[in-house]
Write an enzyme that holds these catalytic residues in place. Structure first.
Site, short mmCIF file in Angstrom:
data_model
loop_
_atom_site.label_atom_id
_atom_site.label_comp_id
_atom_site.label_asym_id
_atom_site.label_seq_id
_atom_site.Cartn_x
_atom_site.Cartn_y
_atom_site.Cartn_z
N CYS A 7 0.92 -1.29 0.12
CA CYS A 7 0.18 -0.10 -0.08
C CYS A 7 0.79 1.26 -0.08
CB CYS A 7 -0.93 -0.09 1.09
SG CYS A 7 -2.28 -1.09 0.88
N HIS A 99 -0.19 -9.64 -5.20
CA HIS A 99 0.53 -9.22 -5.90
C HIS A 99 0.99 -10.52 -7.02
CE1 HIS A 99 2.80 -10.88 -2.47
NE2 HIS A 99 3.86 -11.24 -3.45
N HIS A 101 3.87 -11.85 -9.44
CA HIS A 101 5.20 -11.87 -9.88
C HIS A 101 5.13 -12.17 -11.64
CE1 HIS A 101 7.23 -12.44 -5.85
NE2 HIS A 101 6.03 -12.87 -5.76
P1 5GP Z 1 5.94 -13.21 -1.86
O1 5GP Z 1 6.94 -13.80 -1.36
O2 5GP Z 1 4.88 -12.39 -1.05
O3 5GP Z 1 5.15 -13.95 -2.99
O4 5GP Z 1 6.51 -12.05 -2.76
C1 5GP Z 1 6.89 -10.60 -2.32
C2 5GP Z 1 8.17 -10.01 -2.99
O5 5GP Z 1 8.13 -8.55 -2.65
C3 5GP Z 1 9.34 -10.67 -2.89
O6 5GP Z 1 9.97 -11.15 -4.20
C4 5GP Z 1 10.43 -9.67 -2.47
O7 5GP Z 1 11.57 -9.70 -2.90
C5 5GP Z 1 9.61 -8.20 -2.98
N1 5GP Z 1 9.80 -7.17 -2.01
C6 5GP Z 1 10.06 -7.24 -0.70
N2 5GP Z 1 9.96 -5.82 -0.13
C7 5GP Z 1 10.06 -5.19 -1.43
C8 5GP Z 1 10.48 -3.74 -1.36
O8 5GP Z 1 10.54 -2.79 -0.37
N3 5GP Z 1 10.56 -3.44 -2.66
C9 5GP Z 1 10.33 -4.18 -3.68
N4 5GP Z 1 10.59 -3.45 -5.03
N5 5GP Z 1 9.86 -5.48 -3.78
C10 5GP Z 1 10.03 -6.14 -2.43
ZN ZN Z 2 -1.84 -3.41 1.07
#
Ligand code: 5GP
Ligand code: ZN
Length: 113
Positions: A7, A99, A101
């Site tokens: 957010c 989100h 990827h």
């Molecule tokens: P998840 O593990 O929830 O599927 O993906 C979260 C993603 O967010 C991870 O790939 C991680 O590298 C990315 N991420 C975490 N913190 C940040 C941030 O502060 N900035 C950006 N650009 N990506 C982030």
């Molecule tokens: Zn949020």
């Protein structure tokens, strides 16, 4: 939502390398890229995960996929890319804001770990 990293990124309160934004979604590069191209697309609306998608809010998912198709074309990924959503801790979700990827420009194994 307060204390939600994505957010804050959507609101511009935390910096990110944005690729695309409109009134409904934001796309930005992942801070820890797992492929030569690795970006995330998020709704501006706080939805905590794919388990919270309903008939009422699901239109955003279609828009996100249209944005993904546009960005991957713009970045020269052709038709070779992977879209991933991790939902819940066992699946590896670390940020509780929906989100997707997008990974591209390398060969990707299947099945995932
Ligand atoms: P998840 O593990 O929830 O599927 O993906 C979260 C993603 O967010 C991870 O790939 C991680 O590298 C990315 N991420 C975490 N913190 C940040 C941030 O502060 N900035 C950006 N650009 N990506 C982030
Ligand atoms: Zn949020």
């Amino acid at each position: 939502m307060e204390d939600c990293l994505f957010c804050k990124i959507a609101a511009g309160e935390i910096p990110s390398k944005k690729i695309y934004e409109d009134d409904r979604v934001v796309a930005f590069y992942d801070i820890d890229p797992q492929a030569p191209v690795h970006f995330l697309v998020i709704p501006r609306e706080h939805i905590s995960g794919a388990d919270r998608i309903t008939e009422e809010n699901s239109a955003i998912v279609g828009h996100i996929f249209a944005v993904i198709a546009k960005i991957t074309k713009d970045l020269g990924c052709g038709d070779d890319f992977r879209v991933v959503n991790n939902c819940g801790e066992l699946a590896g979700q670390t940020v509780k804001h929906l989100h997707f990827h997008v990974l591209a420009k390398r060969s990707l194994a299947w099945p995932p770990g």
